[in-house]
Structures are given as C-alpha cells and as structure tokens.
Design a protein around this motif. Structure first.
Motif, PDB file in Angstrom:
ATOM      1  N   ARG A 171       0.861  -1.185   0.000  1.00  0.00           N
ATOM      2  CA  ARG A 171       0.000   0.000   0.000  1.00  0.00           C
ATOM      3  C   ARG A 171       0.899   1.237   0.000  1.00  0.00           C
ATOM      4  NH1 ARG A 171      -5.286   0.420   1.013  1.00  0.00           N
ATOM      5  NH2 ARG A 171      -5.356  -1.641   2.010  1.00  0.00           N
ATOM      6  N   PHE A 172       1.060   1.845  -1.161  1.00  0.00           N
ATOM      7  CA  PHE A 172       1.972   2.978  -1.321  1.00  0.00           C
ATOM      8  C   PHE A 172       1.199   4.292  -1.440  1.00  0.00           C
ATOM      9  CE2 PHE A 172       4.047  -0.647  -3.581  1.00  0.00           C
ATOM     10  CZ  PHE A 172       5.062  -0.875  -2.656  1.00  0.00           C
ATOM     11  N   SER A 173       1.772   5.343  -0.883  1.00  0.00           N
ATOM     12  CA  SER A 173       1.229   6.684  -1.139  1.00  0.00           C
ATOM     13  C   SER A 173       1.914   7.296  -2.355  1.00  0.00           C
ATOM     14  CB  SER A 173       1.430   7.582   0.087  1.00  0.00           C
ATOM     15  OG  SER A 173       2.815   7.719   0.391  1.00  0.00           O
ATOM     16  N   HIS A 174       3.191   6.945  -2.558  1.00  0.00           N
ATOM     17  CA  HIS A 174       3.985   7.493  -3.655  1.00  0.00           C
ATOM     18  C   HIS A 174       4.841   6.399  -4.282  1.00  0.00           C
ATOM     19  CE1 HIS A 174       3.018  11.000  -1.167  1.00  0.00           C
ATOM     20  NE2 HIS A 174       3.192  11.752  -2.246  1.00  0.00           N
ATOM     21  N   LEU A 175       5.231   6.657  -5.521  1.00  0.00           N
ATOM     22  CA  LEU A 175       6.085   5.718  -6.255  1.00  0.00           C
ATOM     23  C   LEU A 175       7.208   6.471  -6.961  1.00  0.00           C
ATOM     24  CD1 LEU A 175       3.192   3.634  -7.855  1.00  0.00           C
ATOM     25  CD2 LEU A 175       4.837   2.723  -6.193  1.00  0.00           C
ATOM     26  N   LEU A 176       8.426   5.972  -6.801  1.00  0.00           N
ATOM     27  CA  LEU A 176       9.555   6.415  -7.619  1.00  0.00           C
ATOM     28  C   LEU A 176       9.653   5.489  -8.817  1.00  0.00           C
ATOM     29  CD1 LEU A 176      12.455   7.128  -5.083  1.00  0.00           C
ATOM     30  CD2 LEU A 176      11.289   8.821  -6.506  1.00  0.00           C
ATOM     31  N   ILE A 177       9.915   6.022  -9.984  1.00  0.00           N
ATOM     32  CA  ILE A 177      10.035   5.212 -11.202  1.00  0.00           C
ATOM     33  C   ILE A 177      11.373   5.522 -11.852  1.00  0.00           C
ATOM     34  CG2 ILE A 177       9.002   4.613 -13.426  1.00  0.00           C
ATOM     35  CD1 ILE A 177       6.322   5.622 -12.337  1.00  0.00           C
ATOM     36  N   LEU A 178      12.156   4.479 -12.097  1.00  0.00           N
ATOM     37  CA  LEU A 178      13.470   4.635 -12.722  1.00  0.00           C
ATOM     38  C   LEU A 178      13.374   4.453 -14.228  1.00  0.00           C
ATOM     39  CD1 LEU A 178      15.914   2.684 -10.363  1.00  0.00           C
ATOM     40  CD2 LEU A 178      15.552   5.143 -10.521  1.00  0.00           C
ATOM     41  N   SER A 179      14.179   5.215 -14.952  1.00  0.00           N
ATOM     42  CA  SER A 179      14.238   5.071 -16.406  1.00  0.00           C
ATOM     43  C   SER A 179      15.594   5.591 -16.877  1.00  0.00           C
ATOM     44  CB  SER A 179      13.084   5.823 -17.072  1.00  0.00           C
ATOM     45  OG  SER A 179      13.018   5.550 -18.452  1.00  0.00           O
ATOM     46  N   ARG A 180      15.722   5.684 -18.192  1.00  0.00           N
ATOM     47  CA  ARG A 180      16.952   6.229 -18.785  1.00  0.00           C
ATOM     48  C   ARG A 180      16.579   7.193 -19.901  1.00  0.00           C
ATOM     49  NH1 ARG A 180      20.285   2.401 -21.609  1.00  0.00           N
ATOM     50  NH2 ARG A 180      18.343   1.327 -22.071  1.00  0.00           N
ATOM     51  N   ALA A 181      17.524   8.068 -20.218  1.00  0.00           N
ATOM     52  CA  ALA A 181      17.365   8.995 -21.339  1.00  0.00           C
ATOM     53  C   ALA A 181      18.730   9.132 -22.008  1.00  0.00           C
ATOM     54  CB  ALA A 181      16.844  10.342 -20.856  1.00  0.00           C
ATOM     55  N   TRP A 182      18.788   9.922 -23.054  1.00  0.00           N
ATOM     56  CA  TRP A 182      20.080  10.207 -23.686  1.00  0.00           C
ATOM     57  C   TRP A 182      20.091  11.648 -24.144  1.00  0.00           C
ATOM     58  CZ3 TRP A 182      19.966  11.527 -28.919  1.00  0.00           C
ATOM     59  CH2 TRP A 182      18.810  11.156 -29.632  1.00  0.00           C
ATOM     60  N   LYS A 183      21.274  12.212 -24.180  1.00  0.00           N
ATOM     61  CA  LYS A 183      21.381  13.615 -24.576  1.00  0.00           C
ATOM     62  C   LYS A 183      22.545  13.804 -25.533  1.00  0.00           C
ATOM     63  CE  LYS A 183      24.124  15.030 -20.528  1.00  0.00           C
ATOM     64  NZ  LYS A 183      24.197  15.935 -19.367  1.00  0.00           N
ATOM     65  N   SER A 184      22.411  14.772 -26.387  1.00  0.00           N
ATOM     66  CA  SER A 184      23.483  15.173 -27.299  1.00  0.00           C
ATOM     67  C   SER A 184      23.311  16.662 -27.541  1.00  0.00           C
ATOM     68  CB  SER A 184      23.406  14.410 -28.627  1.00  0.00           C
ATOM     69  OG  SER A 184      22.193  14.696 -29.287  1.00  0.00           O
ATOM     70  N   THR A 185      24.336  17.294 -28.073  1.00  0.00           N
ATOM     71  CA  THR A 185      24.205  18.708 -28.407  1.00  0.00           C
ATOM     72  C   THR A 185      23.421  18.839 -29.695  1.00  0.00           C
ATOM     73  OG1 THR A 185      26.263  18.759 -29.674  1.00  0.00           O
ATOM     74  CG2 THR A 185      26.411  19.243 -27.315  1.00  0.00           C
ATOM     75  N   ALA A 186      22.778  19.971 -29.859  1.00  0.00           N
ATOM     76  CA  ALA A 186      22.011  20.228 -31.080  1.00  0.00           C
ATOM     77  C   ALA A 186      22.914  20.153 -32.302  1.00  0.00           C
ATOM     78  CB  ALA A 186      21.333  21.596 -31.000  1.00  0.00           C
TER      79      ALA A 186
END
Length: 279
Positions: A171-186
């Motif tokens: 029974r949770f009040s809140h959840l943390l969710i892990l993920s990934r992203a990627w970045k590069s310069t324009a």
C-alpha cells in the motif's frame, strides 16, 4: 505462469517501400528465479549503465525475483525462456535494511539531492509513519516495442491491488520510477552536409545554442509518467566519461520520477491510448 498477449511488429524492408509484418507472441509471465536471474541481472546492468558496478546487482536481482506475487517478465519462448523485459515494485521502507538495496537507495537520494524540493519530499515520505514509498524498477531489451508496456503496467497495478487485499505491504502513497534517457548537443543532431553555415554576425550565438544538450527518452512511455509526475529529474551517471571537444555521440543519463500511487491507473490508461497493439 504465462499470461499471453500477441503483438504484430511491423518492420520496413531495405527498399523503404515494402512493409513486412512479423507476428510475435509475447508471453507475460510471473517471475521464475531459477530461469530469470541472469537476464534480470543483465537488464539491471543496462538500466544503471556505467554505474552498474556500484551495486551488487545479483542481490538486487534476487530481491526482485523473491517478490513472485508482484511483477512480471516478458518472454517469447514460454515461461522457461529468457526474459526480454521485466517490471517490478519494491517497498522501500520494508527493504531499506537490505544491504544491497540500501546502497541503491543511498545512490538515488544522492542524485535526487540535485533538486532540493524533490529530495525534501522523498525524505519526508521515507520518515513518515503514514506515507509509504515504492520503487518501480524495470527495463527491456533494445527494440522492444512500447506497445508491451500498457499491459505490463496494468498487470503491475492489478497485482499491487491483489497483494493489498491479501494483507501484504504494497500500500503505497507514492512511487519512484526509474528510467533512462540520452542527450546530445544540437550541433551533433544536425547533418553536417546539409546544415547551412551561420552568418558571421550570428556565428557566436549559433555556437552557443548548439552546445545546449537535447534530452530524449529511451522509453516513449516516460512522457505518460512525466505528464502527472510531481517531480522528474534527469541525472548524469557518476562514472560517465567526461565530454571533451573531440567527443561525438550521445550521453546516456539516468532518470527518476515521483508520482502519487493514485495516478498509476491514469498512467496505464494513457499508455494504452498512446501505444495500442497493432491492428
């Protein structure tokens, strides 16, 4: 125990004009520790990228697999095949004394501390006697279509509800969710052969703009989560190689999001709307 779904995965041919249809049956299965351990550990390695060596991933995989009543894998060769994806939830308050998980929690808190408001809210939840925090953790192999995520999240939500009915600590009040992203310069995102050179007058401004990083999600369903998230933080991995002027290509970064548990249904429905199975 398999929970079978079927998805048609469309792929363009080399000619760019013909489309071939590949029919793939995905089995949504309960955890099977004796079969799943190596693949789950490998997916955790992918999730934590260059920081994977900071954790005892084997123990974290064991912890995930020990929760056989909440969480699922996706396979294509039946329940005895290797998982191509998994999704699970861990009760942080119940598990924080586990040495391996404690190091992961400490790591996440150190990353979240970059956002004062985010860090304050998480520490308040962890010290509260009336709130409870869960960690949704999962990963999938590259090229796995996002259409598999709505049923995976729906199963997780249903299993959380069933576990609560059975008196288990989900029974949770809140959840943390892990993920990934990627970045590069324009600048790196431009095609060097077709890019128009800036005029002398604006050359400096153009160079400055091109050094601003673009952040992109590895997993498109993150947008459904971020839409209702209280906080979202993208962070650099601690063991990331520093960029130099010779560096070219994308940097993989981590992402952590905080939601109220009450938003999980809305997220699942939004995912189902955005990523329906092929017709």
């Amino acid at each position: 125990m398999p929970k079978r779904k079927s998805l048609d995965d469309e792929e363009d041919s080399d000619s760019g004009t013909d489309i071939s249809i590949v029919d793939v049956d995905f089995d949504f299965c309960d955890f099977k520790p004796e079969v799943d351990y190596i693949a789950i550990k490998r997916l955790l390695q992918q999730l934590f990228h260059t920081d994977a060596s900071l954790f005892d991933l084997g123990s974290i995989a064991d912890l995930i697999l020990s929760q056989d009543d909440v969480g699922s894998t996706i396979k294509t060769d039946g329940p005895d095949g290797d998982p191509l994806a998994f999704l699970a939830v861990i009760n942080i308050q119940e598990t924080k004394r586990n040495t391996s998980f404690a190091s992961l929690l400490s790591y996440l808190l150190s990353k979240i501390s970059a956002d004062v408001h985010f860090h304050r809210q998480v520490t308040e939840i962890l010290s509260s006697s009336v709130m409870s925090l869960g960690l949704i953790i999962g990963e999938r192999v590259y090229n796995m279509p996002p259409q598999v995520m709505p049923p995976l999240y729906k199963m997780l939500k249903d299993e959380i509800d069933w576990a609560i009915e059975a008196g288990k600590p989900y029974r949770f009040s809140h959840l943390l969710i892990l993920s990934r992203a990627w970045k590069s310069t324009a600048e790196e995102g431009d095609d060097a052969e077709t890019k128009s050179p800036p005029t002398k007058r604006h050359k400096g401004d153009q160079k400055s703009q091109n050094l601003v990083p673009n952040v992109n999600s590895f997993h498109p369903e993150d947008a459904c989560i971020q839409k209702v998230a209280i906080h979202t933080l993208d962070f650099d991995f601690s063991h990331q190689e520093p960029r130099t002027k010779e560096t070219f290509g994308e940097d993989i970064i981590g992402r952590v999001m905080l939601i109220t548990e009450s938003k999980l249904n809305a997220i699942t429905q939004d995912m189902a709307s955005k990523f329906p199975p092929p017709s």
